[in-house]
Design a protein around this motif. Structure first.
Motif, PDB file in Angstrom:
ATOM      1  N   PHE A 169      18.644  36.912  18.767  1.00 55.78           N
ATOM      2  CA  PHE A 169      17.655  35.920  19.222  1.00 55.78           C
ATOM      3  C   PHE A 169      17.774  34.605  18.445  1.00 55.78           C
ATOM      4  CE2 PHE A 169      16.028  38.974  16.210  1.00 55.78           C
ATOM      5  CZ  PHE A 169      15.432  38.204  15.235  1.00 55.78           C
ATOM      6  N   ASP A 170      18.867  34.477  17.694  1.00 56.28           N
ATOM      7  CA  ASP A 170      18.975  33.319  16.805  1.00 56.28           C
ATOM      8  C   ASP A 170      19.139  32.003  17.559  1.00 56.28           C
ATOM      9  OD1 ASP A 170      18.785  32.874  13.998  1.00 56.28           O
ATOM     10  OD2 ASP A 170      20.828  32.088  14.047  1.00 56.28           O
ATOM     11  N   SER A 171      19.677  32.074  18.771  1.00 61.81           N
ATOM     12  CA  SER A 171      19.852  30.826  19.526  1.00 61.81           C
ATOM     13  C   SER A 171      18.509  30.213  19.913  1.00 61.81           C
ATOM     14  CB  SER A 171      20.708  31.074  20.773  1.00 61.81           C
ATOM     15  OG  SER A 171      20.045  31.976  21.629  1.00 61.81           O
ATOM     16  N   ILE A 172      17.467  31.017  19.954  1.00 60.13           N
ATOM     17  CA  ILE A 172      16.156  30.430  20.285  1.00 60.13           C
ATOM     18  C   ILE A 172      15.215  30.363  19.071  1.00 60.13           C
ATOM     19  CG2 ILE A 172      16.217  31.009  22.754  1.00 60.13           C
ATOM     20  CD1 ILE A 172      14.258  33.324  22.095  1.00 60.13           C
ATOM     21  N   THR A 173      15.516  31.083  18.014  1.00 58.48           N
ATOM     22  CA  THR A 173      14.608  31.041  16.854  1.00 58.48           C
ATOM     23  C   THR A 173      15.202  30.283  15.655  1.00 58.48           C
ATOM     24  OG1 THR A 173      15.475  33.058  15.830  1.00 58.48           O
ATOM     25  CG2 THR A 173      13.675  33.324  17.432  1.00 58.48           C
ATOM     26  N   SER A 174      16.499  30.315  15.529  1.00 60.31           N
ATOM     27  CA  SER A 174      17.194  29.709  14.369  1.00 60.31           C
ATOM     28  C   SER A 174      16.665  30.232  13.033  1.00 60.31           C
ATOM     29  CB  SER A 174      17.078  28.180  14.395  1.00 60.31           C
ATOM     30  OG  SER A 174      17.729  27.670  15.524  1.00 60.31           O
ATOM     31  N   ILE A 175      16.107  31.421  13.049  1.00 52.64           N
ATOM     32  CA  ILE A 175      15.575  31.994  11.807  1.00 52.64           C
ATOM     33  C   ILE A 175      16.684  32.159  10.760  1.00 52.64           C
ATOM     34  CG2 ILE A 175      14.704  34.180  10.816  1.00 52.64           C
ATOM     35  CD1 ILE A 175      12.745  34.388  13.059  1.00 52.64           C
ATOM     36  N   SER A 176      17.909  32.371  11.218  1.00 51.96           N
ATOM     37  CA  SER A 176      19.000  32.589  10.257  1.00 51.96           C
ATOM     38  C   SER A 176      19.113  31.416   9.294  1.00 51.96           C
ATOM     39  CB  SER A 176      20.322  32.812  10.988  1.00 51.96           C
ATOM     40  OG  SER A 176      20.708  31.634  11.650  1.00 51.96           O
TER      41      SER A 176
ATOM     42  N   LYS B   9      22.223  35.026  26.474  1.00 55.92           N
ATOM     43  CA  LYS B   9      21.311  34.578  27.512  1.00 55.92           C
ATOM     44  C   LYS B   9      20.112  35.525  27.556  1.00 55.92           C
ATOM     45  CE  LYS B   9      21.218  33.739  32.492  1.00 55.92           C
ATOM     46  NZ  LYS B   9      20.143  34.703  32.749  1.00 55.92           N
ATOM     47  N   PHE B  10      18.941  34.938  27.526  1.00 53.00           N
ATOM     48  CA  PHE B  10      17.731  35.756  27.589  1.00 53.00           C
ATOM     49  C   PHE B  10      17.218  35.814  29.017  1.00 53.00           C
ATOM     50  CE2 PHE B  10      17.891  35.200  23.164  1.00 53.00           C
ATOM     51  CZ  PHE B  10      17.202  36.272  22.637  1.00 53.00           C
TER      52      PHE B  10
ATOM     53  N   GLU C 138      26.716  30.435  15.656  1.00 51.03           N
ATOM     54  CA  GLU C 138      26.689  28.965  15.577  1.00 51.03           C
ATOM     55  C   GLU C 138      25.851  28.470  14.406  1.00 51.03           C
ATOM     56  OE1 GLU C 138      25.782  26.641  19.090  1.00 51.03           O
ATOM     57  OE2 GLU C 138      27.147  27.946  20.212  1.00 51.03           O
ATOM     58  N   ASN C 139      24.649  29.004  14.271  1.00 46.48           N
ATOM     59  CA  ASN C 139      23.790  28.555  13.174  1.00 46.48           C
ATOM     60  C   ASN C 139      24.417  28.868  11.825  1.00 46.48           C
ATOM     61  OD1 ASN C 139      21.548  27.323  14.454  1.00 46.48           O
ATOM     62  ND2 ASN C 139      20.760  29.331  15.040  1.00 46.48           N
ATOM     63  N   LEU C 140      25.086  30.007  11.734  1.00 42.76           N
ATOM     64  CA  LEU C 140      25.678  30.413  10.457  1.00 42.76           C
ATOM     65  C   LEU C 140      26.767  29.433  10.023  1.00 42.76           C
ATOM     66  CD1 LEU C 140      24.091  32.961  11.159  1.00 42.76           C
ATOM     67  CD2 LEU C 140      26.058  34.320  10.508  1.00 42.76           C
ATOM     68  N   LEU C 141      27.532  28.983  11.006  1.00 42.50           N
ATOM     69  CA  LEU C 141      28.668  28.122  10.667  1.00 42.50           C
ATOM     70  C   LEU C 141      28.212  26.763  10.143  1.00 42.50           C
ATOM     71  CD1 LEU C 141      31.117  28.975  13.596  1.00 42.50           C
ATOM     72  CD2 LEU C 141      30.996  29.966  11.300  1.00 42.50           C
ATOM     73  N   ALA C 142      26.948  26.445  10.380  1.00 44.39           N
ATOM     74  CA  ALA C 142      26.433  25.149   9.920  1.00 44.39           C
ATOM     75  C   ALA C 142      25.805  25.234   8.528  1.00 44.39           C
ATOM     76  CB  ALA C 142      25.404  24.641  10.931  1.00 44.39           C
ATOM     77  N   MET C 143      25.834  26.433   7.916  1.00 43.46           N
ATOM     78  CA  MET C 143      25.136  26.615   6.633  1.00 43.46           C
ATOM     79  C   MET C 143      26.125  27.017   5.529  1.00 43.46           C
ATOM     80  SD  MET C 143      21.865  26.286   7.470  1.00 43.46           S
ATOM     81  CE  MET C 143      20.955  27.020   6.125  1.00 43.46           C
ATOM     82  N   ASP C 144      25.703  26.798   4.296  1.00 45.70           N
ATOM     83  CA  ASP C 144      26.501  27.258   3.150  1.00 45.70           C
ATOM     84  C   ASP C 144      25.776  28.438   2.496  1.00 45.70           C
ATOM     85  OD1 ASP C 144      27.946  27.719   0.899  1.00 45.70           O
ATOM     86  OD2 ASP C 144      27.478  25.819  -0.080  1.00 45.70           O
TER      87      ASP C 144
ATOM     88  N   ILE D 278      10.986  28.244  19.876  1.00 45.68           N
ATOM     89  CA  ILE D 278      11.286  29.181  20.974  1.00 45.68           C
ATOM     90  C   ILE D 278      10.924  28.566  22.318  1.00 45.68           C
ATOM     91  CG2 ILE D 278      10.617  31.381  22.010  1.00 45.68           C
ATOM     92  CD1 ILE D 278      10.335  32.507  19.156  1.00 45.68           C
ATOM     93  N   LEU D 279       9.724  28.016  22.419  1.00 39.63           N
ATOM     94  CA  LEU D 279       9.294  27.478  23.718  1.00 39.63           C
ATOM     95  C   LEU D 279      10.172  26.288  24.117  1.00 39.63           C
ATOM     96  CD1 LEU D 279       5.404  27.820  23.370  1.00 39.63           C
ATOM     97  CD2 LEU D 279       7.025  29.351  24.481  1.00 39.63           C
ATOM     98  N   GLY D 280      10.670  25.565  23.134  1.00 40.11           N
ATOM     99  CA  GLY D 280      11.557  24.441  23.433  1.00 40.11           C
ATOM    100  C   GLY D 280      12.920  24.911  23.908  1.00 40.11           C
TER     101      GLY D 280
END
Lengths: 366, 178
Positions: free
Chosen positions: A153-160, A2-3, A185-191, A23-25
């Motif tokens: 900050f990956d939950s708002i940037t998804s840079i990962s 949480k930010f 979360e983002n990591l688990l969606a990627m290979d 981020i703004l979204g």
């Protein structure tokens, strides 16, 4: 995570960027957003005037800007007096929403503490490709967790997602995402195709409760490590800073036992250790922000590199305790010490450290 | 004395000693019993400015490490003995700072004593000196020989050779090997 943001500043040139849009979204609607001229961005990163804790206030001011200097650099901890691990740093953000009492950023970012993310982060991919093209046959370990936590900050940037997508197709580059969170979360969606390792800084509960504010509990970090391991990532662990408080030896062994119960030793890519070290400036800043934290009042003395460190026999004894515990686990886990001279490395592991390029390759390959 | 009177006395002493404002502020931020206890000892053993600053810093760190108040630290027998014991004010002031430092760095102090005992047990002849790293901030120590003749050198080297097991123990201790 949480930010808790007081304000967001968007550099004009970044207003329509993919990162700013993401981020703004993702942020709460009530956070005020100000667009600033490119020439005023520097001002937005400075300490808030009159704030009782300018560094803490900086963590609540998010600045989306272009990075004007290279993203890629050798690890700044590298020095001729220390054995080096060959790590390369990719700076995609500066500062961190967590607030660890011992964090070196309190000194390093004192003059520009705002939490910055760089909208032109994709330019770093050109730098990485140039690096790979210019050093064929070498393998590099590149991490984003130096001036910021890689995933906080990956939950708002998804840079990962962008990073994993890029690194998954580069044979001689390995990405290290270093974190104290369980934001996977983002990591688990990627290979990751074997080219991404996720590393956690681990500390005993006593250190977590006393010093690692807003970080995930150690058990949550370990559980997250198991989850990404099952999803095809490699994992590594940093016992850094290693803090020699009363009872530390027992607590670190319990922590390692907990880790090895969840992550088999053979599946740990590497382990690093580094004793708590603070310049006099950092020590003063940290103690003034966290006056009641006993972890900042260890038996530290001024060492020859100008940093306060736990006095040598105690520090080395603690390193050896951890190294022995991993050794007894039955797998040869590659290990290194951060910001320690070769003599200490030899004393702890019984062998001198190998050259940075070789250890870098070894850690990158796993 | 009530709290206001104690604070007034602290301010007066701080002004006399030209204590930096940040140190005065930290003193005044302590709980009432701790403020008074430090005032009392600062007067009794006439702590000078630097000593008062060191005492304040060390006391605060011990209090944080051990989750106790400064007043509780002053109530310990080893500290009370110094405060109320014999000797001149300057010698008691030095003893107080040393005692506080032992509380602040208990393992370091113990390790230093053990290593010094090992060095003493070597019974090295005059002409050989061992300098341990300051505050054990390194795992390196210095052995020096002072000689005027080849015979003297031979004698000292023989003595060193005989001390090899003891020196190896000191090396191991400095490297944290139990």
């Amino acid at each position: 995570m949480k930010f808790d943001l007081d304000a967001v500043f968007v550099e004009h040139g970044c207003a329509g960027s993919a990162l700013a849009t993401r981020i703004l979204g993702a942020l709460a609607r009530d956070v005020p957003v100000t667009h600033v001229a490119d020439s005023d961005t520097r001002e937005a990163t400075r300490p808030a005037p009159g704030a009782p804790d300018p560094f803490g206030a900086g963590k609540r001011r998010l600045v989306i800007a272009r990075r004007k200097t290279p993203f890629l650099a050798p690890c700044p901890a590298g020095s001729s007096e220390f054995a080096c691990c060959g790590y390369l740093v990719l700076t995609l953000a500066s500062n961190c929403p967590m607030d660890c009492s011992y964090c070196f950023l309190q000194e390093f970012l004192a003059d520009n503490p705002s939490f910055q993310v760089y909208a032109n982060f994709a330019d770093s991919f050109d730098e990485l490709d140039r690096l790979a093209a210019n050093a064929r046959g070498r393998i590099f370990r590149v991490g984003t967790g130096d001036l910021a936590d890689s995933l906080a900050f990956d939950s708002i940037t998804s840079i990962s997602r962008d990073l994993i997508d890029f690194f998954a197709s580069r044979e001689n580059l390995t990405l290290e995402l270093k974190t104290k969170t369980d934001e996977i979360e983002n990591l688990l969606a990627m290979d990751p195709r074997g080219r991404v390792l996720v590393s956690w800084t681990l500390s005993p509960d006593a250190v977590y409760r006393s010093s690692e504010h807003l970080a995930a509990p150690p058990s949550a970090r370990i559980a997250a490590a198991r989850a990404v391991l099952d999803a095809g990532y490699r994992v590594a662990f940093h016992f850094d800073p290693l803090i020699a408080y009363p009872g530390a030896e027992r607590d670190y062994i319990l922590l390692i036992d907990e880790l090895l119960d969840v992550v088999p030793p053979k599946q740990i890519s590497f382990v690093s250790m580094g004793g708590l070290r603070m310049t006099p400036g950092l020590r003063g800043a940290a103690r003034s922000r966290f006056p009641g934290d006993p972890m900042l009042c260890g038996e530290d003395v001024l060492a020859s590199d100008g940093r306060f460190r736990t006095f040598t026999p105690l520090r080395l004894s603690l390193y050896r305790t951890l190294a022995d515990r991993f050794r007894k686990a039955g797998a040869e886990i590659p290990s290194y010490l951060c910001m320690e001279p070769a003599s200490v490395h030899e004393s702890v592991f019984g062998a001198p450290p190998v050259r940075p390029a070789i250890i870098g390759k070894r850690l990158a390959r796993g | 004395m009530n709290a206001d009177e104690i604070d007034a006395q602290i301010r007066m002493l701080a002004a006399e000693r030209r204590l930096p404002p940040s140190h005065l502020a930290r003193w005044l931020a302590m709980d009432a019993a701790s403020r008074a206890a430090l005032l009392d000892i600062a007067r009794v053993i006439r702590l000078r400015t630097g000593q008062l600053m060191t005492a304040l810093d060390t006391l605060e760190e011990v209090a944080v490490r051990e989750h106790v108040t400064v007043a509780a630290i002053f109530d310990r027998p080893e500290i009370r003995r110094i405060a109320g014991g014999p000797g001149s004010a300057p010698s008691r002031a030095s003893a107080l700072l040393e005692a506080l430092r032992t509380l602040r760095y208990p393992l370091l102090k113990r390790m230093q004593e053990q290593i010094r005992s090992e060095v003493a047990a070597l019974k090295l002849p005059r002409g050989i000196s061992i300098v341990l790293p300051k505050e054990l901030a390194s795992d390196e120590f210095t052995v020096s020989l002072r000689v005027r003749s080849a015979a003297e050198l031979a004698h000292l080297l023989e003595a060193l050779d005989r001390s090899r097991p003891g020196l190896a123990r000191i090396i191991e201790m400095l490297a944290g090997k139990k």
